[in-house]
Design an enzyme around this catalytic site. Sequence first.
Site, mmCIF file in Angstrom:
data_model
loop_
_atom_site.group_PDB
_atom_site.id
_atom_site.type_symbol
_atom_site.label_atom_id
_atom_site.label_comp_id
_atom_site.label_asym_id
_atom_site.label_seq_id
_atom_site.Cartn_x
_atom_site.Cartn_y
_atom_site.Cartn_z
ATOM 1 N NE ARG A 34 -4.326 -1.691 1.587
ATOM 2 C CZ ARG A 34 -5.139 -2.059 2.777
ATOM 3 N NH1 ARG A 34 -5.039 -1.949 4.079
ATOM 4 N NH2 ARG A 34 -6.415 -2.713 2.335
ATOM 5 C CE LYS A 204 -15.464 -16.730 8.526
ATOM 6 N NZ LYS A 204 -16.227 -15.584 9.477
ATOM 7 N N GLY A 356 -6.746 -9.866 0.480
ATOM 8 C CA GLY A 356 -5.467 -10.041 1.392
ATOM 9 C C GLY A 356 -4.899 -11.429 1.171
ATOM 10 N N GLY A 379 -11.280 -5.693 1.777
ATOM 11 C CA GLY A 379 -12.718 -5.420 1.783
ATOM 12 C C GLY A 379 -13.398 -4.832 0.652
HETATM 13 C C1 3PG Z 1 -8.822 -2.676 4.642
HETATM 14 O O1 3PG Z 1 -7.349 -2.902 5.264
HETATM 15 O O2 3PG Z 1 -9.487 -3.453 4.355
HETATM 16 C C2 3PG Z 1 -8.828 -1.118 4.566
HETATM 17 O O3 3PG Z 1 -7.867 -0.348 5.145
HETATM 18 C C3 3PG Z 1 -10.123 -0.721 5.637
HETATM 19 O O4 3PG Z 1 -9.747 -0.965 6.987
HETATM 20 P P1 3PG Z 1 -11.109 -1.441 7.985
HETATM 21 O O5 3PG Z 1 -11.572 -2.612 7.561
HETATM 22 O O6 3PG Z 1 -10.529 -1.327 9.278
HETATM 23 O O7 3PG Z 1 -12.275 -0.205 7.506
#
Ligand code: 3PG
Length: 399
Positions: A34, A204, A356, A379
């Site tokens: 990032r 999941k 991820g 996410g």
């Molecule tokens: C992530 O790592 O998915 C983003 O930075 C969002 O983070 P969060 O789920 O804590 O809002």
Amino acid sequence: KTVDDLSGLQGKKVLVRCDFNVPLKEGVIQNFNRIDGAVPTIKKLLDQGAKVILCSHLGKPKGEPLPEMSLEPVAPALSERLGVEVKFVNDPKVTGSETRKVAGELKDGEVLLLQNTRYRAEETKYGKDENAEEYAKELASLCDGIFVNDAFGTAHRAHCSNVGVTKYTTTNVVGYLMEKEIKFLGQAVENPVRPFVAILGGAKVSDKINVINNLLDKVDTLIIGGGMAYTFEKAQGKEIGNSLCEEDKLDYALEMIKKAKDKGVNLLLPVDNVEGLEFSNDTERKVVEVIDAGWSGFDIGPKTIELFKAALKDAKTVVWNGPMGVFEFSNFAEGTLEVCRAVAELSDATTVIGGGDSVNAVKRLGFADKMTHISTGGGASLEFLEGKELPGVAAADNK
Ligand code: 3PG
């Protein structure tokens, strides 16, 4: 509108929302994706003589200035990449007097990184709390009305520093990273060169319910592996031993199998598995078609690898989210490795890795350079694949 649409930046303070939510272990950054991803936008602004003010969240400190969630370690990592000192103010209020002073004294081509935007509880309460409006205003007031949103990883959140702030600035644009993410994920989902193959894995089903549903409207082939495949196997009446299973998603799995059939989508599930007795790398293991009682499936088997590889062979667009097994254990990494290799070897396909764990797998297995695009969103990329409008994207270039 992107940073390329900005002009007259010399001497202007520009606020840039990045996603520097990086994994830290005892203050040491574990993954620089990032940070690397943010560099082109920042460099472009610096080249134009802007005074750059960077902001981001890190973790979920929920309004507490927790030292382990300080953004301080990001400043030297960025300095190194930019070749310019990145100033940092350890300000629990984020927009407090010291921060305002340093921001006000920035010279052209200098960079300031603000403290974790979530040190203020208002950050995550935009639209729900009056103080949040004030906080968004304070953030915007640090710059000269120019806001760049380059935080794709945060685009599924509607928070003060990515959405609220856009109300109080005069020009809002997206950065290069955001532009790239939208381009590759968007093209894959909305306008794919076919055959379009999506690979979904991970533990999941419940994390990917809407992703499966939406992708079945788009893809030619959907490959499902990893822990979530066992819920599909059980739904079809197969024995799965102690493998991961979400009992409350069995009906959903059947519904998706039916949807695939109705839509003419080639839905591929594992036909064999590598099972283990205990959740450890050194546990006893066997290749089986049907999981034995007392055992658990931890990877896809060799026949499945061949089946998945054959489906990938002619693919022109591939989206992959989620590993095929417990790839952290070398004895159960083969499935993920081989699928990764098959995707990496596609020379004329667009290959997009989102999420991820699959990103970690691709990096760890050494195939990162071979993929067209590796998303920085976890996410956010999932919600994108669900077909949702992301609030951070919607607000990003609204003026
Ligand atoms: C992530 O790592 O998915 C983003 O930075 C969002 O983070 P969060 O789920 O804590 O809002």
